[in-house]
Design an enzyme around this catalytic site. Sequence first.
Site, PDB file in Angstrom:
ATOM      1  N   SER A  18       0.747  -1.078  -0.125  1.00  0.00           N
ATOM      2  CA  SER A  18       0.194   0.067  -0.009  1.00  0.00           C
ATOM      3  C   SER A  18       0.870   1.373  -0.064  1.00  0.00           C
ATOM      4  O   SER A  18       1.989   1.212   0.277  1.00  0.00           O
ATOM      5  CB  SER A  18      -0.934   0.038   1.118  1.00  0.00           C
ATOM      6  OG  SER A  18       0.010   0.141   2.361  1.00  0.00           O
ATOM      7  N   GLU A  20       6.860  -0.638  -4.838  1.00  0.00           N
ATOM      8  CA  GLU A  20       5.738  -0.871  -5.878  1.00  0.00           C
ATOM      9  C   GLU A  20       4.499  -0.969  -5.072  1.00  0.00           C
ATOM     10  O   GLU A  20       4.262  -1.584  -4.311  1.00  0.00           O
ATOM     11  CB  GLU A  20       5.730  -2.227  -6.584  1.00  0.00           C
ATOM     12  CG  GLU A  20       4.968  -1.874  -8.066  1.00  0.00           C
ATOM     13  CD  GLU A  20       3.711  -2.915  -7.825  1.00  0.00           C
ATOM     14  OE1 GLU A  20       2.533  -2.197  -7.295  1.00  0.00           O
ATOM     15  OE2 GLU A  20       3.598  -4.066  -7.768  1.00  0.00           O
ATOM     16  N   CYS A  67      -2.275  -5.253  -8.389  1.00  0.00           N
ATOM     17  CA  CYS A  67      -1.903  -3.864  -8.573  1.00  0.00           C
ATOM     18  C   CYS A  67      -2.116  -3.218  -9.869  1.00  0.00           C
ATOM     19  O   CYS A  67      -2.331  -1.901 -10.025  1.00  0.00           O
ATOM     20  CB  CYS A  67      -0.397  -3.803  -8.142  1.00  0.00           C
ATOM     21  SG  CYS A  67      -0.014  -4.558  -6.569  1.00  0.00           S
ATOM     22  N   GLU A  98      -7.972   3.549  -5.364  1.00  0.00           N
ATOM     23  CA  GLU A  98      -7.654   2.237  -5.755  1.00  0.00           C
ATOM     24  C   GLU A  98      -8.878   1.397  -5.231  1.00  0.00           C
ATOM     25  O   GLU A  98      -9.199   1.269  -4.259  1.00  0.00           O
ATOM     26  CB  GLU A  98      -6.343   1.852  -5.393  1.00  0.00           C
ATOM     27  CG  GLU A  98      -6.259   0.667  -6.056  1.00  0.00           C
ATOM     28  CD  GLU A  98      -4.846  -0.241  -5.674  1.00  0.00           C
ATOM     29  OE1 GLU A  98      -4.282  -1.050  -6.433  1.00  0.00           O
ATOM     30  OE2 GLU A  98      -4.140   0.431  -4.826  1.00  0.00           O
TER      31      GLU A  98
END
Length: 462
Positions: free
Chosen positions: A213, A234, A268, A365
């Site tokens: 996160s 990432e 992701c 997201e």
Amino acid sequence: MTSATSNESKTISPINGETVATYPFDSEEQIEHVLQDSFSAAKRWKQTPLADRVTALVSIGQALRDNSEELAQMMSLEMGKPIVQARGEITKSANLCDWYATHGPDMLSARPTMVENQQAVLEFRPLGVVLGIMPWNFPLWQVMRGTVPMLLSGNTYVLKHAPNIMGCAYLIEKIIHSSGLPQGVFSLVHATNESVSKLIADDRVAGVAFTGSVKAGKTIGAQAGAALKKSVLELGGSDPFIVLADADIDAAVKAAVAGRYQNSGQVCAAAKRFIVEAPVADEFTQKFVAAVEKLAMGDPREDDNYVGPMARYDLRDELHDQVQRTVSQGARLLLGGDKVSGAGNYYQPTVLADVTADMTAFREEMFGPVAAITIAQDAQQACHLANDSDFGLCATIYSGNEPQAEKLAATLECGGVFINGYCGSDPRVTFGGVKKSGYGRELSDFGLYEFCNVQTVWKNRQ
């Protein structure tokens, strides 16, 4: 991440809500033993001939293939990954080992050059111990895409895996060790946040790789920076999937469904915001909803089910709240939009339409099986909307005019653009993001060099 005050983690299967196992966190003494073992191994491993490190990667790949079904079943049990996709993840990871074994040595070869008639050579040296802090959504691939190039370059790797999939973590460790890899080259710790912070600060750790996160990434990046050591982060994304008026709509719909609902939407680099040019918006939406309605959802251990449960119950609650907020803000709910009653952590495959840039599903997201459709008046507005995000991992453009799509791709603020195909990862190309999707790159030669000391050796410099 798990509370530092806990003395164990618990794995609850999202298939039925039953407890699979509990795993005690490692003590300070256990973590110290692992770290010192890895630090000592790093001194030996960097001196190991490259050909032997290549052989080790090939052996790891074969060990993964030999234990594929056991690991795939564990993935499905612990985090709900559809079994066919779990098997594919293992095959992909094994192939990664083979690819780096084949192509990595050339990437690591010395690069001589002349500087004003004097010779200089670039050499790629390992940094030492790398700490990998990995997520649950791809229990093996996330680990291996970092581990493999690091081991090849001569680093050692200490894995701290997500606490809800420790069965997978211990099985991965067992499989890698069964390949004959020397002791300490690949290690596992089951650590609390407090213990992780101490590891990052420890001088024996040379670098940190993290996937997870934004919130956790900020903390880990700050801790690594304070310790003056390399980090690669990432941190997910809210990837745009642009459909232009000249696109092959049927092909776009097929890719959109796969790009959004693979791994039950817990990817992701999944397509999350569908930005469709107005002339084809109705056609795309109708065909997209019809295709999503056909997705089989159920027990992920059955081959025919494409969508399984979400991995954690708290994440399902968070996703449902995001959907409800988006609808309350004016979006139309075309499909799904609720938790599935009964045992298990299932969420209905959901489609939201008329989503605008100020709504939750556009700004945040959505880590689950929810698609948000936004209408753009033209290609330029579509790209503007795509960039109107804190994230910048990947993007997709569907268009019948590939030269024009390539021009538009150059305007997109993200780490990877896919034209007439949905986002994915492959060892031959880099993977990573910009903005709040993180920094640094994995895979290809760029990923290999992230945790290398690129050393310049001069000869006879006057």
